[in-house]
Design an enzyme around this catalytic site. Structure first.
Site, short mmCIF file in Angstrom:
data_model
loop_
_atom_site.label_atom_id
_atom_site.label_comp_id
_atom_site.label_asym_id
_atom_site.label_seq_id
_atom_site.Cartn_x
_atom_site.Cartn_y
_atom_site.Cartn_z
N ASN A 162 0.85 -1.20 0.00
CA ASN A 162 0.00 0.00 0.00
C ASN A 162 0.88 1.24 0.00
O ASN A 162 2.00 1.22 0.51
CB ASN A 162 -0.88 0.00 1.26
CG ASN A 162 -1.86 1.17 1.28
OD1 ASN A 162 -2.46 1.51 0.25
ND2 ASN A 162 -2.01 1.80 2.42
N HIS B 85 0.76 5.28 1.22
CA HIS B 85 -0.02 6.20 2.05
C HIS B 85 0.67 7.57 2.05
O HIS B 85 1.88 7.66 2.29
CB HIS B 85 -0.12 5.64 3.47
CG HIS B 85 -0.98 6.49 4.35
ND1 HIS B 85 -2.36 6.41 4.33
CD2 HIS B 85 -0.68 7.46 5.24
CE1 HIS B 85 -2.86 7.29 5.18
NE2 HIS B 85 -1.86 7.94 5.74
#
Ligand code: GRF
Length: 206
Positions: free
Chosen positions: A102, A104
């Site tokens: 991911n 972020h």
């Protein structure tokens, strides 16, 4: 002998600029991988149009079963969450342990977790008056934004409003994400507990 190219699935919900950066880096050979699958939970995601322009396989997918089947059928090696707003089901996290990445747009553990997504993150950063924000890439575990951190990059806050800051950070995201995917695809990331060891780090600038 060169390593076999990794099969990448990218999950998106929005504009897909990070997806674009990864597609371009695969095309130019910076990443030893290929985007084999683009999945969106949002029919209006502009990232779907980007993917179609590159003749990639795209799917609109809402359910766990469908997602599981797609990932299995395409035999993906790595799943990239690039602005994907839905929660990944635990069964998929378990099946693809240390294979889900991911990105972020803050320096985790600051400005992350439940409720921190999109512009909200940058609004909170500006509101709090911190001097530095940044970008984090991490492996995904069962917690929200809590998995092992791969790379981070600092972005100074210099009087921007939240929208300006979002753009500034987004620009840095693209570089860090390409670097992260390149390292992953070259088998240079090793997860030990909650830490990520980066192999061959001495010959790069990070
Ligand atoms: C990025 O800020 C990403 O870090 C976050 O959502 C945004 C997606 O942007 N998770 P894009 O769709 O890649 O342009």
């Amino acid at each position: 002998m060169s390593l076999p190219s990794k099969k990448i699935a990218v999950l998106i919900s929005g504009s897909g600029t990070n997806l674009q950066a990864v597609i371009d880096a695969c095309d130019s050979g910076k990443i030893s991988g290929k985007v084999v699958l683009v999945i969106s939970d949002n029919p209006d995601a502009y990232g779907l149009i980007r993917a179609k322009k590159h003749k990639l396989n795209t799917y609109l997918c809402q359910g766990e079963e469908e997602l599981t089947d797609l990932l299995k059928n395409y035999q993906v090696d790595v799943i990239l969450l690039a602005g994907y707003l839905k929660v990944i089901p635990p069964s998929i996290i378990h099946r693809y342990r240390n294979q889900i990445i991911n990105i972020h747009p803050s320096l985790i553990p600051a400005f992350c977790g439940k409720g921190y997504y999109g512009l909200k993150i940058h609004e909170k950063v500006v509101e709090r008056g911190v001097r530095y924000t940044g970008v984090t890439t991490h492996f995904v575990d069962e917690t929200t934004d809590g998995g092992p951190i791969i790379f981070q990059e600092i972005v100074p806050v210099e009087g921007e409003n939240p929208t300006e800051l979002q753009q500034k950070v987004l620009h840095r995201e693209h570089c860090l994400l390409v670097k992260t995917m390149a390292y992953f695809c070259d088998n240079r990331l090793e997860v030990k507990g909650h830490h990520v060891l980066v192999k061959g780090v001495e010959d790069c600038k990070h």
